[in-house]
Structures are given as structure tokens and as C-alpha cells.
Design a protein around this motif. Structure first.
Motif, PDB file in Angstrom:
ATOM      1  N   MET A   1      10.696   5.549  10.834  1.00  0.00           N
ATOM      2  CA  MET A   1       9.844   5.462  11.881  1.00  0.00           C
ATOM      3  C   MET A   1       9.906   5.411  13.167  1.00  0.00           C
ATOM      4  O   MET A   1       9.789   5.627  13.932  1.00  0.00           O
TER       5      MET A   1
ATOM      6  N   ARG B   1      -3.180   7.003   5.035  1.00  0.00           N
ATOM      7  CA  ARG B   1      -2.705   5.976   3.711  1.00  0.00           C
ATOM      8  C   ARG B   1      -3.493   4.416   3.523  1.00  0.00           C
ATOM      9  O   ARG B   1      -3.915   4.343   2.450  1.00  0.00           O
ATOM     10  N   ASN B   2      -3.544   3.672   4.891  1.00  0.00           N
ATOM     11  CA  ASN B   2      -3.393   2.276   4.463  1.00  0.00           C
ATOM     12  C   ASN B   2      -5.474   1.758   4.080  1.00  0.00           C
ATOM     13  O   ASN B   2      -5.939   1.514   3.129  1.00  0.00           O
TER      14      ASN B   2
ATOM     15  N   ARG C   1      13.277  11.916   7.244  1.00  0.00           N
ATOM     16  CA  ARG C   1      13.047  10.736   6.229  1.00  0.00           C
ATOM     17  C   ARG C   1      12.552  10.763   5.064  1.00  0.00           C
ATOM     18  O   ARG C   1      13.616   9.766   4.478  1.00  0.00           O
TER      19      ARG C   1
ATOM     20  N   GLU D   1       8.285   5.712   0.238  1.00  0.00           N
ATOM     21  CA  GLU D   1       7.499   5.045   1.935  1.00  0.00           C
ATOM     22  C   GLU D   1       8.267   4.097   2.379  1.00  0.00           C
ATOM     23  O   GLU D   1       7.985   3.827   3.541  1.00  0.00           O
TER      24      GLU D   1
ATOM     25  N   ASP E   1       2.876  10.267  12.702  1.00  0.00           N
ATOM     26  CA  ASP E   1       2.703   9.606  11.469  1.00  0.00           C
ATOM     27  C   ASP E   1       1.447   8.233  11.438  1.00  0.00           C
ATOM     28  O   ASP E   1       1.406   7.561  11.002  1.00  0.00           O
TER      29      ASP E   1
ATOM     30  N   VAL F   1      -0.674   8.957   9.288  1.00  0.00           N
ATOM     31  CA  VAL F   1      -0.725   9.625   8.353  1.00  0.00           C
ATOM     32  C   VAL F   1      -0.630   8.434   7.528  1.00  0.00           C
ATOM     33  O   VAL F   1      -1.605   8.337   6.837  1.00  0.00           O
ATOM     34  N   LEU F   2      -0.715   7.676   8.568  1.00  0.00           N
ATOM     35  CA  LEU F   2      -0.095   5.942   7.980  1.00  0.00           C
ATOM     36  C   LEU F   2      -1.391   5.236   7.692  1.00  0.00           C
ATOM     37  O   LEU F   2      -2.040   4.681   6.714  1.00  0.00           O
TER      38      LEU F   2
ATOM     39  N   THR G   1       0.787  -1.075   0.383  1.00  0.00           N
ATOM     40  CA  THR G   1      -0.126  -0.159   0.167  1.00  0.00           C
ATOM     41  C   THR G   1       0.890   1.168  -0.278  1.00  0.00           C
ATOM     42  O   THR G   1       0.041   2.823  -0.121  1.00  0.00           O
ATOM     43  N   LEU G   2       1.759   1.328   0.683  1.00  0.00           N
ATOM     44  CA  LEU G   2       2.912   1.956   0.781  1.00  0.00           C
ATOM     45  C   LEU G   2       3.832   2.281  -0.740  1.00  0.00           C
ATOM     46  O   LEU G   2       4.179   1.436  -1.573  1.00  0.00           O
TER      47      LEU G   2
ATOM     48  N   LEU H   1       0.348   1.659  15.310  1.00  0.00           N
ATOM     49  CA  LEU H   1      -0.178   2.046  14.356  1.00  0.00           C
ATOM     50  C   LEU H   1      -1.553   1.238  14.298  1.00  0.00           C
ATOM     51  O   LEU H   1      -2.612   2.366  13.519  1.00  0.00           O
TER      52      LEU H   1
ATOM     53  N   ARG I   1      10.146  13.568   9.872  1.00  0.00           N
ATOM     54  CA  ARG I   1       9.584  13.157   9.018  1.00  0.00           C
ATOM     55  C   ARG I   1      10.620  13.231   7.785  1.00  0.00           C
ATOM     56  O   ARG I   1      10.131  12.816   7.166  1.00  0.00           O
TER      57      ARG I   1
END
Ligand SMILES: Nc1ncnc2c1ncn2[C@@H]1O[C@H](COP(=O)(O)OP(=O)(O)OP(=O)(O)O)[C@@H](O)[C@H]1O
Ligand SMILES: [Mg+2]
Lengths: 225, 399
Positions: free
Chosen positions: A112, B12-13, A121, A105, B5, B8-9, A100-101, B317, A118
């Protein structure tokens, strides 16, 4: 020369119902800093199992693995995670990118967990993709990349946290000869700069590049170059 | 690892797995919609019934007989003109409507049926039932309508083979009457009064029924708070007139409410029952979708571990993601549930002829969203934890 990896009487036994299948039998191995080791051997001889133990991806049945002086058998889950993110970069045969990334990413992801900001990275991920010639593919998803490109992304990800050791389990196994060669050239350059490399491979050409060849047979280290 | 993070993640998912996310949202939304809609309809039902009853709050019904719990009503006689006059004079009484009713034989086009006939002052009647009466055809009966009658829905359409129409003639106890008004089917509360009844003026009722006995009085009072007291005064006065202790039963609406208190209890119990069933069904739905969607990601969790994530990183997460999905699903469920409840209530209102709103209270809405988040997060964290507990290689190899 100082020792990077050391295994002492390392044993792994899988239990299949009633039967116990020994996969690693008292493996004693020492690998120096900056070495380039190829592990060979017939299918099922325990190469992946050994590499997974070294990479802290699996628990030994008995024996210990020392990584950069640390006895990993004394570490709890968090301690082992710390070793994985700081000392080890693992490259799989199946790439194992997160689909998915994007490429960028994926490369930035391990940072992370080490608490890199951020922007930092992304900057570092771009730099890594740049050295691997993949900057133009940064926004692509793994499914939009060729096998060779995916494996380069995986290498970039393995390098993200600057680990002293790179472990590769047949990293060229799913690549054509040319991509495999490009990849090995890159890893070799890293080794020249002091990176410790341990590569499981069936390919004699790759083995020939290594400083040292270990052959496994039935869970036992046999002979070395 | 910073919270941002995780958000955001998670975002995204959710975005990247459109179909999966949509299905998960839907799974949660359906669960929450079930809870919301069932409770909203239940509340609506309760509201509707209370509302209908409250409109009678300033009323005392007076009957010459006893209400015996479990047996029903036993008539002991009838009221006289004098009783009515006396009740009118009791302080706090605003108005008295004497009613007479009786089952008599009614003939229409050669067919004879027993029908309930009610005699009352047309003005009182109109005042009394104004809110409940909808005319299919025609109008209220008036004082002058000596030979006119108004009929309920069942009388017009169900009792006789032929439907009775406006200006048709029906024979009540051998006298002929003209139908001047036909009522629509009445709402639930007024239905037993209106639907099976023929309405006449007091005078014609007295003549056709051959009696001037009053079967019942409806008393309007000025001050609802004094209802109990006035009801007692009425009973005392009439009992005295008839010289018979316990002859009269005067029931204020509040005591009526007590009588039907058990009904309310049953409604409450049913409501709680429905809500808990909805809750269980909803939660199972949420658990199922969440378990599935996290379990499929065991491989991904393995990768995360392999590149150095701690179990706590992974749990965090998934906590954020499950929370976000559950929140969105919960909000969707609230909207969906409200729409469904509105639809059910609209249909039910039309069918029962009373105003039954879908009631979604903020407590229920927020409560359901919290339930969605709680259940979603717990059932999302469970498989995430299970995956995180595996060795990284086991999780990576997980199919
Ligand atoms: N999870 C497991 N459960 C049971 N047996 C296992 C498991 N993983 C590996 N094995 C067994 O351990 C042995 C060694 O496996 P391993 O993957 O280390 O071999 P390998 O040398 O890497 O082989 P290949 O060259 O085919 O990759 C095999 O016989 C395999 O069947
Ligand atoms: Mg292998």
C-alpha cells in the motif's frame, strides 16, 4: 562483487539518566550483495542494535550506514521510510504482525505504501503465501495461526516489495526446531537466487549455513568466519 | 496511497476492535449528547417562556399605580366605572375586562385564612384564562352564580388543613359561598394568578368586598403593532379623569417584555454558559477516549513504520479513522442527546404544566458533529503524530 551494506564508524550510545551506555563502538562492516551473514554473540552485546541501524529502524549516535550505495544518515524521515520499504525486509523474533488484519492483508499491507493497486497487491500477497504454503490460511488472523505460520506470514510480508536485503533478528527464536528449519530452508533458497541475508541468531546450526559469521562482543565486531 | 485504502482500512479496524470502537463511540457520543441535550433543553425553556408570553401579546394591563423598577408596584388608588367606559371607547380597543381583587378573610370548617379574592365578569374570565385553566372538578362560574365560587389549586389543597371539595361551603367575609369549580395546578405563567385565588362574579365580589372599585383592567386590542400608542392613550385618558399625572400605568406586553428583558438576558447567558460547559465536558471526553485508543496502537504504528510507511501515510490513516469514528460517535451522540433532551422536557413539561419542547436545531446538530470530528481528529492525530515521530523500533517496543 559489489557492496550492499556498509557501516562506517557506527556508534550507538544509550543514555540512562547520567550514565552513557555505549552499545555499538565504531562498527565498520561491509556486506556484499547476495551474501548470507550470521551475527552471533552473547546477550546484550549489541546484535539487535546493529541490525536495527542497518534496517533504518533506529538512528545511530554517530557514524553512517550505506545501503546499496545510499548514505542513510543524510536522509530525512521520508527518505528512510523509502529505504525501509524498497530495500529492506525485516523479520522480527516476535513476528509483529498486525493482529486486526488477516494473513493476506498483512502481506499486502507494505505494498500500500509503495502505491501498488489493490488487485495487484492481493494477487502478489496470494502468490507469496502460496510459495510459503499458507494459501489456506490467507483469511486467518495472526491469533489463529501457529508461531511457525505467523513467522512465514512475516517473511511473506518482508518479501512483499521485493527488497534486495532481508534482515532477521532471531527469526527462529520463537519457533520449534522443525519450523525453524523449514524457515531457514526457505531463506536459503532466496539467498541462492541472489537475496542478501543478514540473520542474528544464537543457533549454531543456522550460523553454520551462513557464508560468513560475525561475532559481536561488547559492541565491537570481533572475528569472522 | 489512495484514499479508498484508508477508508477500507479504517472500517476494518473499527470492525475488528468491536469493544474498543464501541467504547470510543460511546465516549464521543456522551460528549456530544451532553452538548445537544443541554442546548436543546435550554432552547426549549426559552421557547416555552416566549410562547407563554406571546399569547398575551394583544393585551395591555392597566393598573392604578406605578411600577417602580427595583421597588415593585405601588398602588395609588382604584379605577371607576367611568374609567372603564372611557377606555372601551378608545380606538383600537377590542375589549376591557375589569378585575377587582383583595385579600380577605376566608373561613373553612372553623379555620380562618387570608385569601386573595378576585371578582370579574365570568365571560371575560373564561375568555381570558381559557388556555390556562384545567378543571380538577366542576366548571366555570357563571353570571347567575351569585353564591358560587371557583377556587385555585392552592386554595383547595394547601391553605386549609382540610382539602376543600366540590360543593363544599366556604365563608368569605361572613357570606357563604358554594364551590362550583376547583382548578388544577396552573402552568408557570398563570400560576400566580390562578393558584392562590378565589374567583367570584363581579356582582358578588362587589357585595362581599363592600366596594365597587376596580383594581385592574385587562385590555385586548385589535392591532398588536399599535400597542404602545393605545397604552399611551389609555394612560392619558384615565390620568385626565382622575386629574393626576402618572396615576395610571398601562403596560403593553411588548413593554412588559422589555421589563423582563433582563430575565431573558439571564436565560441567554445561562444558556451560553451551559453550552460552553457542555462543550468543554464533551471535548474532554472525546479527547480522552481518542488519546487512549490511538496511544494503545503505538506498537502498530511502529510496525507500519518498519515496513516502510512514511509519517504522512500514518497520519493519513489515522486521520481517516479518527474522522470516521468521530462522525459515527457524533451522530450517535446527536440521537442520544435528542432522546435525553426529549425525556427531560417531557418530565419538565409535566412538572411545570407548560409545553416545553426539546429543540434540536440543525445548526446545533451539525455543529456538534463538526465539533466531534474536529476534536476527535485533533486528539487522535496528536498521539499518532507522537508515535510516528518515534524511531520505528522505539514504537514497536512501546508497551
Ligand atoms: N532503548 C534502550 N535504552 C537503553 N539501553 C538499551 C536500549 N536498547 C538496548 N539497550 C541496551 O543495549 C545493549 C545491547 O542490546 P541489544 O538488544 O542490541 O542486544 P542483543 O545483542 O540483541 O542481545 P540479545 O541476544 O539478548 O537479543 C543491552 O545492554 C541493552 O540493555
Ligand atoms: Mg537482540
Amino acid at each position: 562483487m559489489s557492496t550492499m551494506i556498509r557501516t562506517v564508524e557506527l556508534t550507538k550510545t544509550y543514555r540512562m539518566g547520567e550514565i552513557e551506555v555505549p552499545v555499538l563502538r565504531s562498527v565498520n562492516l561491509e556486506i556484499n550483495k547476495g551474501d548470507f551473514v550470521a551475527i552471533q554473540g552473547p546477550s546484550g552485546s549489541g546484535k539487535s542494535t546493529l541490525l536495527n541501524m542497518i534496517g533504518c529502524l533506529d538512528h545511530p549516535t554517530s557514524g553512517t550506514v550505506f545501503i546499496d550505495g545510499t548514505d542513510t544518515s543524510t536522509l530525512n524521515d521520508d527518505g528512510q521510510a523509502k529505504i525501509r520499504r524498497e530495500k529492506i525486509g525485516f523479520i522480527f523474533q516476535q513476528f509483529n504482525l498486525i493482529h486486526t488484519l488477516s494473513a493476506l492483508e498483512n502481506v499486502a499491507f507494505p505494498m500500500m505504501f509503495t502505491g501498488v493497486a489493490r488487485e495487484k497487491r492481493i494477487e502478489r500477497a496470494k502468490e507469496l503465501l502460496g510459495t510459503l504454503g499458507l494459501l489456506e490460511r490467507a483469511r486467518h488472523k495472526p491469533s489463529e495461526l501457529s508461531g511457525g505460520e505467523q513467522q512465514r506470514v512475516a517473511i511473506a510480508r518482508a518479501l512483499a516489495n521485493n527488497p534486495p536485503v532481508i534482515l532477521g533478528d532471531e527469526p527462529t527464536g520463537n519457533l520449534d526446531t522443525k519450523s525453524g528449519k523449514v524457515m531457514m530452508d526457505f531463506l536459503e533458497k532466496l539467498n541462492d537466487k541472489g537475496e542478501t541475508l543478514i540473520i542474528v541468531t544464537h543457533d549454531p546450526e543456522i550460523a553454520a549455513r551462513a557464508h560468513r559469521i560475525i561475532t559481536m562482543r561488547d559492541g565491537i565486531l570481533r572475528d569472522e568466519k | 496511497m489512495i484514499g479508498m485504502d484508508g477508508i477500507v482500512l479504517a472500517y476494518r479496524n473499527i470492525k475488528e476492535r468491536k469493544t474498543r470502537s464501541l467504547l470510543t463511540f460511546l465516549g464521543i457520543a456522551v460528549g456530544i449528547a451532553a452538548i445537544i441535550s443541554l442546548i436543546a433543553v435550554g432552547y426549549g425553556m426559552q421557547y416555552a417562556i416566549t410562547e407563554e408570553l406571546v399569547s398575551f401579546a394583544d393585551t395591555i394591563s392597566v393598573m392604578p399605580g406605578k411600577l417602580i423598577p427595583g421597588l415593585g408596584y405601588v398602588e395609588l388608588g382604584a379605577f371607576t366605572e367611568r374609567d372603564i367606559e372611557d377606555v372601551r371607547r378608545i380606538s383600537g380597543v377590542k375589549d376591557v375586562t375589569p378585575l377587582m381583587y383583595k385579600m380577605v378573610e376566608v373561613e373553612y370548617r372553623g379555620e380562618r385564612m387570608p385569601v386573595q379574592v378576585m371578582g370579574a365578569d365570568p365571560c371575560d374570565l373564561e375568555e381570558w384564562y381559557e388556555e390556562y385553566v384545567v378543571f380538577q372538578e366542576g366548571r366555570w362560574i357563571r353570571e347567575r352564580d351569585y353564591k358560587g365560587c371557583m377556587i385555585g389549586y392552592n386554595v383547595a389543597h394547601e391553605y386549609f388543613k382540610n382539602d376543600i371539595g366540590l360543593n363544599d361551603r366556604i365563608t368569605i367575609n361572613e357570606s357563604e359561598f358554594v364551590v362550583v369549580g376547583i382548578l388544577e395546578k396552573a402552568s408557570m405563567v398563570a400560576s400566580s394568578d390562578l393558584d392562590p385565588t378565589i374567583f367570584l362574579t363581579t356582582k358578588s365580589a362587589q357585595d362581599v368586598l363592600g366596594t365597587d372599585e376596580v383594581s385592574m383592567m385587562m385590555v385586548k386590542i385589535r392591532d398588536i403593532d399599535r400597542a404602545e400608542e393605545i397604552a399611551e392613550d389609555i394612560e392619558e385618558k384615565i390620568d385626565e379623569n382622575h386629574n393626576l399625572e402618572g396615576f395610571t400605568e398601562a403596560m403593553s406586553m411588548s413593554s412588559m417584555m422589555e421589563q423582563i428583558g433582563t430575565v431573558f438576558m439571564i436565560i441567554q447567558v445561562v444558556l451560553v454558559g451551559i453550552a460552553s460547559i457542555a462543550l468543554v465536558v464533551g471535548c474532554i471526553g472525546i479527547m480522552n477516549t481518542m488519546l487512549m485508543s490511538v496511544m494503545e496502537r503505538t506498537h502498530e504504528i511502529g510496525i507500519m513504520k518498519a515496513i516502510g510507511a512514511t509519517n504522512r501515510n500514518i497520519m493519513f490513516l489515522f486521520l481517516v479513522e479518527a474522522g470516521m469514528i468521530s462522525l459515527i460517535g457524533g451522530i450517535l451522540g446527536c440521537i442520544l442527546g435528542t432522546i435525553v433532551a426529549k425525556a427531560i422536557c417531557t418530565i419538565a413539561s409535566a412538572y411545570m404544566g407548560m409545553d416545553m419542547p426539546a429543540i434540536v436545531t440543525p445548526t446545533v446538530a451539525i455543529g456538534s458533529i463538526l465539533v466531534a470530528i474536529l476534536v476527535g481528529v485533533v486528539s487522535g492525530l496528536y498521539p499518532a503524530r507522537k508515535a510516528a515521530m518515534m524511531s520505528p523500533i522505539e514504537a514497536v517496543r512501546y508497551e
